[in-house]
Structures are given as structure tokens and as C-alpha cells.
Write an enzyme that holds these catalytic residues in place. Sequence first.
Site, PDB file in Angstrom:
ATOM      1  CB  CYS A  99       3.815   2.140   5.217  1.00  0.00           C
ATOM      2  SG  CYS A  99       2.567   1.146   6.032  1.00  0.00           S
ATOM      3  CB  CYS A 103       1.388   3.481   7.795  1.00  0.00           C
ATOM      4  SG  CYS A 103       2.247   1.908   7.767  1.00  0.00           S
ATOM      5  CG  ASP A 104       2.190   7.132   6.200  1.00  0.00           C
ATOM      6  OD1 ASP A 104       1.840   7.110   7.392  1.00  0.00           O
ATOM      7  OD2 ASP A 104       3.360   6.974   5.821  1.00  0.00           O
TER       8      ASP A 104
HETATM    9  C1  LIG Z   1       8.272   5.130   8.129  1.00  0.00           C
HETATM   10  C2  LIG Z   1       7.521   3.903   8.585  1.00  0.00           C
HETATM   11  C3  LIG Z   1       6.201   4.046   8.948  1.00  0.00           C
HETATM   12  C4  LIG Z   1       5.493   2.925   9.393  1.00  0.00           C
HETATM   13  N1  LIG Z   1       4.203   3.088   9.817  1.00  0.00           N
HETATM   14  C5  LIG Z   1       3.527   2.049  10.324  1.00  0.00           C
HETATM   15  C6  LIG Z   1       2.199   2.216  10.845  1.00  0.00           C
HETATM   16  O1  LIG Z   1       1.654   3.309  10.841  1.00  0.00           O
HETATM   17  N2  LIG Z   1       1.577   1.124  11.344  1.00  0.00           N
HETATM   18  C7  LIG Z   1       2.148  -0.123  11.350  1.00  0.00           C
HETATM   19  O2  LIG Z   1       1.539  -1.061  11.836  1.00  0.00           O
HETATM   20  N3  LIG Z   1       3.404  -0.302  10.862  1.00  0.00           N
HETATM   21  C8  LIG Z   1       4.092   0.733  10.351  1.00  0.00           C
HETATM   22  N4  LIG Z   1       5.362   0.549   9.861  1.00  0.00           N
HETATM   23  C9  LIG Z   1       5.926  -0.805   9.843  1.00  0.00           C
HETATM   24  C10 LIG Z   1       6.349  -1.297  11.246  1.00  0.00           C
HETATM   25  O3  LIG Z   1       7.083  -0.286  11.900  1.00  0.00           O
HETATM   26  C11 LIG Z   1       7.170  -2.573  11.139  1.00  0.00           C
HETATM   27  O4  LIG Z   1       6.405  -3.535  10.476  1.00  0.00           O
HETATM   28  C12 LIG Z   1       7.574  -3.119  12.502  1.00  0.00           C
HETATM   29  O5  LIG Z   1       8.322  -2.171  13.220  1.00  0.00           O
HETATM   30  C13 LIG Z   1       8.394  -4.400  12.377  1.00  0.00           C
HETATM   31  O6  LIG Z   1       8.786  -4.806  13.642  1.00  0.00           O
HETATM   32  P1  LIG Z   1      10.030  -5.801  13.886  1.00  0.00           P
HETATM   33  O7  LIG Z   1      10.195  -5.879  15.352  1.00  0.00           O
HETATM   34  O8  LIG Z   1       9.819  -7.038  13.127  1.00  0.00           O
HETATM   35  O9  LIG Z   1      11.270  -5.106  13.195  1.00  0.00           O
HETATM   36  P2  LIG Z   1      11.941  -3.635  13.371  1.00  0.00           P
HETATM   37  O10 LIG Z   1      10.940  -2.662  13.833  1.00  0.00           O
HETATM   38  O11 LIG Z   1      12.634  -3.399  12.082  1.00  0.00           O
HETATM   39  O12 LIG Z   1      12.995  -3.894  14.509  1.00  0.00           O
HETATM   40  C14 LIG Z   1      14.105  -4.725  14.321  1.00  0.00           C
HETATM   41  C15 LIG Z   1      15.224  -4.274  15.225  1.00  0.00           C
HETATM   42  O13 LIG Z   1      16.279  -5.221  15.208  1.00  0.00           O
HETATM   43  C16 LIG Z   1      17.495  -4.526  15.368  1.00  0.00           C
HETATM   44  N5  LIG Z   1      18.616  -5.360  14.911  1.00  0.00           N
HETATM   45  C17 LIG Z   1      18.838  -5.841  13.658  1.00  0.00           C
HETATM   46  N6  LIG Z   1      19.978  -6.542  13.635  1.00  0.00           N
HETATM   47  C18 LIG Z   1      20.506  -6.517  14.881  1.00  0.00           C
HETATM   48  C19 LIG Z   1      21.698  -7.054  15.480  1.00  0.00           C
HETATM   49  N7  LIG Z   1      22.567  -7.786  14.778  1.00  0.00           N
HETATM   50  N8  LIG Z   1      21.919  -6.829  16.795  1.00  0.00           N
HETATM   51  C20 LIG Z   1      21.044  -6.103  17.523  1.00  0.00           C
HETATM   52  N9  LIG Z   1      19.906  -5.564  16.996  1.00  0.00           N
HETATM   53  C21 LIG Z   1      19.636  -5.768  15.706  1.00  0.00           C
HETATM   54  C22 LIG Z   1      17.288  -3.290  14.511  1.00  0.00           C
HETATM   55  O14 LIG Z   1      18.182  -2.246  14.881  1.00  0.00           O
HETATM   56  C23 LIG Z   1      15.838  -2.948  14.793  1.00  0.00           C
HETATM   57  O15 LIG Z   1      15.704  -2.001  15.829  1.00  0.00           O
HETATM   58  C24 LIG Z   1       6.109   1.645   9.428  1.00  0.00           C
HETATM   59  C25 LIG Z   1       7.457   1.527   9.053  1.00  0.00           C
HETATM   60  C26 LIG Z   1       8.152   2.631   8.643  1.00  0.00           C
HETATM   61  C27 LIG Z   1       9.610   2.491   8.272  1.00  0.00           C
END
Ligand SMILES: Cc1cc2nc3c(=O)[nH]c(=O)nc-3n(C[C@H](O)[C@H](O)[C@H](O)COP(=O)(O)OP(=O)(O)OC[C@H]3O[C@@H](n4cnc5c(N)ncnc54)[C@H](O)[C@@H]3O)c2cc1C
Length: 562
Positions: free
Chosen positions: A377, A380-381
Amino acid sequence: MAHNHDHDPSHAHEHGHDTQSASEQAMLEQAQAKLRSLFAGMPHEVPLYLFASRDREDVFAKAARDVLAAIQKFTSKITVEEHDLLGEIAKKWNVEHSPTMLFDPDIYHIRWQGAPLGEEGRTLVEALTMMGYKTSRLSRESQEILAKIQSKRDIKLFVSSTCPYCPQQAVNALKAAVGKPDLVSLEIVDIQANPELAAKYAAKGVPMTFANDKLIAQGAQPEELFMLSLEKLEPQTYFIPETEATEITTDLVIVGGGPAGLTAGIYASRSGLQAVVVERNALGGQMALTPVVENYPGLTQVGGKTLVDIMVQHALEYVRIFPGEEVVDIQQQGLFVIQTSRRRFKTKAVLLATGASHKKLGIPGESRLSGRGVSYCSTCDGPLFKGKKVIQVGGGNSAVTEALHLKSIGVDVTLVHRRDTLRAQDYLAKNLFASEIPILWDTRVKEIRGEKSVEEVVLDNKKSQMTETLSVNGVFIAIGYEPAVELAVKIGVALTPDGYINKDDYHRTNVPGIYSAGDVEGGYKQIVTAAGQGAGAAMTIFEDLINPYWKRQNDTPVEKSS
Ligand SMILES: Cc1cc2nc3c(=O)[nH]c(=O)nc-3n(C[C@H](O)[C@H](O)[C@H](O)COP(=O)(O)OP(=O)(O)OC[C@H]3O[C@@H](n4cnc5c(N)ncnc54)[C@H](O)[C@@H]3O)c2cc1C
């Protein structure tokens, strides 16, 4: 013998009889009577060993002796044996510090370094009655957590006699030591009585709790949170009680406990819906993998794990959360019937906030150096690499956008692409060429090297068959995402050509009653955008449940309220 009370802690709370009013005297007698009957009812005797020096300067030794003598006046159920600090018994129990008290040491491993003065008087009474009644008085939830502990826990709890929060934490620790004497030992240390040990552990604020020499809590905790910290051997910020219920009926099931799901939970519950969040892994989703977040408004710089804790604590104010539970099936039978790995939910609506994950290169060094120069990302970084040399891996829209972003913030970036043409849209490709970002065509990254952080990459040119190493500080990888859509596909939710959930502007999918939010929808993949989508979806769901669009004649989008 004359005493200087100013320096004698045993008299810190003593009142002269002449100044004591009749009502104070009556209260004192009442308290003493209560204590007497509490001790009298104890079915077991509690042998107590005291090791205290006779040095007149050792005010804590004298105070401990006085307090125990006073207690013995109330009851014969507590026997106190005083032993020489240099004697055999002290050697047998490894006692070196004055004063030290051991409680029923043949059964329990509980020692107290200091005198139970001031606030600590409460702790002493709790300790004696817990052992005298042989009951830890643990809640069912705490018992369940304690039962999971299968190896030794040596608790060191730093307290002081003037700290009103210390007894709560001390009682938690005592409950663990009395509830599981085979594996849990406890040492209560008064920081004034043993300042050397306090300094060794840098225990400046009390209560401070260590287990197996790891800090597990600062301050007093609710009982279950203490047990959880003890089990995990690290500080815990929330406790979610487990339930045995096999079927739960609700208005909305949110699948996924990342920022999208947690925010949706807050919004849905605040609008009056009964909502639950089901998360298959640890809470927080990708946020929990983020070392530092610097672009979430209101928090200049925050650890990903800390942001998770803040969001989960906030969400728990409103919504029930079921962590460690995977949604494995969704069927529509009037209501939606959701099967998880532990139970069934019946619900009117489902929000899929299942997220996405970055595709990995799968090469040596990638996982080990992730967060140490390997990043997925640039938004982010990227700022961390200003003025430094990095490669951006990939040739699609994301990789080109990220390379342009890195260049624009002053990072020395080279694009590495395994083919000889880009897969990015035309205007992005044009911008890339105009930017003069160097491009290594037909090149694969074979390995990422570095001790503590990225130092170099090994590159393989497909056409020339040449292998070279390149010194870099960072490797940005954008070779695509894998949205978590298995569940969506299973229940007939349509996807976009890129494989994300296809939804309208209100987060509705093609299946009435099923919605989406966050990274699983594609688009910007950020914490703040996922949270925003979660909020939007929850508001739509509320409006749809009170006025279902799929039952309306003219299927026009709902009028959005602000
Ligand atoms: C290394 C890294 C660094 C990042 N740094 C930043 C940053 O600095 N700033 C920023 O804004 N964004 C950052 N991001 C991106 C950000 O974290 C994501 O965009 C955000 O978390 C997405 O949120 P979400 O809720 O859509 O999905 P997710 O955070 O992916 O959460 C989805 C959840 O659903 C759960 N799930 C899936 N299927 C099932 C199921 N069948 N039953 C139960 N649970 C399930 C998963 O286990 C997961 O916990 C980063 C991402 C990564 C990987």
C-alpha cells in the site's frame, strides 16, 4: 517504647480515642463484628508465615507484625508463625526480603512483600477469606478462561498502600492463584516496601501487573479481562463473553469484523436495528496487520492494533460481536438462515463486509520482510520512503497508480513488470511514460533480501536470462487483490468483471436483503473508505427494512436522509 508516628506506617490511619466520636466508635465496632463473623464462618484454617526483620528501622516489618497480631485477635482460624529471615524455613521457601508473608504455602503460591496497610487491608481480608472458604469466587466466564491456561503463570503485582485501585487488581490476581494453585503463583509487591524490585521492573505507576515477567496490565481491570490478559500473556483491552446459544434471531447479520463491519454495527444498532457482527478470525481485519496508520482522521499516528482496539471497544458499546466464528452458509427461507461454525442466526438482512487480501508474489523474503520494507500500500507506507529507492512490482492500474503516487511524493521508484506491455488503462500508461519513472520490462522479482529490513532484490530478466541484484530500501507490490467473495458467490450475488461484489450506490446487491461494504466492493481500499461504506450500507439497510424497496411498485432508489 516511644514511636514516631510520622514515620511509622502502622499508625498512618490510626485515630486517637479522645477525638473519635461516638458514631465513629459504633461504626468501628460494627465493622469488627462483621469481620469476626466472616472469619468465624470459615471452614478451613489459614496458616500464615511472616518473615520480618527485628530492625527498628524496618517500619514495614513492624507494621506487618502489628496488622497480623490485630487480625489474630479476631479469630483463631488464622494462625501466624513468624520465622527468622535467615533460618531454614526462609531458605525452604526462598524468602529473602523483609517483610514477606506466605499464605498457606503448602497449598498456595501466594507471597506478599510489604505490609497490608491502608487500601491493602481490603486485599488482605479478601485473601484470607478466599483461602479460609477455599473458594476463588470467580465468574463463570473467568473460570472458563482460567481453565484454558495449561502452563505456569507467575504473577508479580506491584501495589501501594495509598492506591485505591490496587485492591481490585490484587483480588483478581488472588482469585487466579486460589482458583488454579497448581499453575498460578502470585507475588504482591508493595513498591515502598521493596523499591529495588519495583525499580527493576520499572513499576512507577500502580497497580502494574506482570506475568512470567511480561507486562500484562497497567491499572485495574475487570475480572474477566485480567484472566484473559493472564491467559494471553499480554495486555487485553476488551472481553467478549461467549454464548452457548445455538440459534439467535436478529435484524441484521454483518459478516466480517474489519472497519467496514464494525462501523456498520455501530450505525445499525444506533438506528435501532438488532445487529450482530460475525468475524472468523481476530477482529479488525486488515487493520490488525497494519503496523502504523497515519491517514485515519483524528489520529495522527496510531498502531493498527491500537486502532482495532479503539474501534472494537466503540462497537461493543452497541453491537454484539462473535469473533472466531466463520459464516459458512447462507440460505433464504423467508428470513435468511446463516450457518456459522458455531451456531445459526436468523436475520432479515445480511451485510457482506468480508474484505479482500493482497495477492502475494510468493517469493523468499516477502513474508519475513513484510512491514519492514515490503508493502502492499503506497498510500499507507509511501511517505516513509521519501528520498529512498524502491521498486514497484506490477503492470496493472494499481501498480501504475501507486508508482505515480510514490514519484509524486518524492520516492525514487522503478517499476518492475514481468511482461513487455502494461495492463493499465491508456491514460495511466501515458502518465507513467511522461513521468520518466524507469521501467524494468520482462522482469520478475525472484527474492527479497535484508537482515532487519529490505536491502536488495534479486531480479530475473525473462528475455536476456540475466539475473541481477538491485539495492533498494523498499518493495511495493500491487499485483492484484483477492476479494473474499466465496460466500457471495454461493448465494447468487453477482460480481463485477474484476471479481468484486457488484452493488448499487446504496450498497445493495442483486439479491434483495443482501448488502456489501468495504474492500469486497473494490474501489479505494482504505480504512476510512471501508468505514464510510459500512456506515452507508447500515443506513440503507435501516431504511430498507422499514420500507423494503423490493416490495415497492416503482423500484426507485430510496430518498437518502442526511
Ligand atoms: C499491510 C496493510 C497495511 C495497510 N495500511 C493501511 C493504512 O495505513 N491506511 C489505510 O487506510 N488502509 C490501510 N490498509 C488497507 C485497510 O486495512 C483495508 O482497506 C481495510 O481494512 C478494509 O476493511 P474491510 O472491513 O472492508 O475489510 P477487512 O479489513 O479485510 O476485514 C474483513 C473481515 O471479514 C472477515 N471475513 C471474511 N469472510 C468471513 C466469513 N465467511 N465469516 C466471518 N468473517 C469473515 C475477515 O476475516 C476479515 O477480518 C492496509 C492493509 C494492509 C494489508
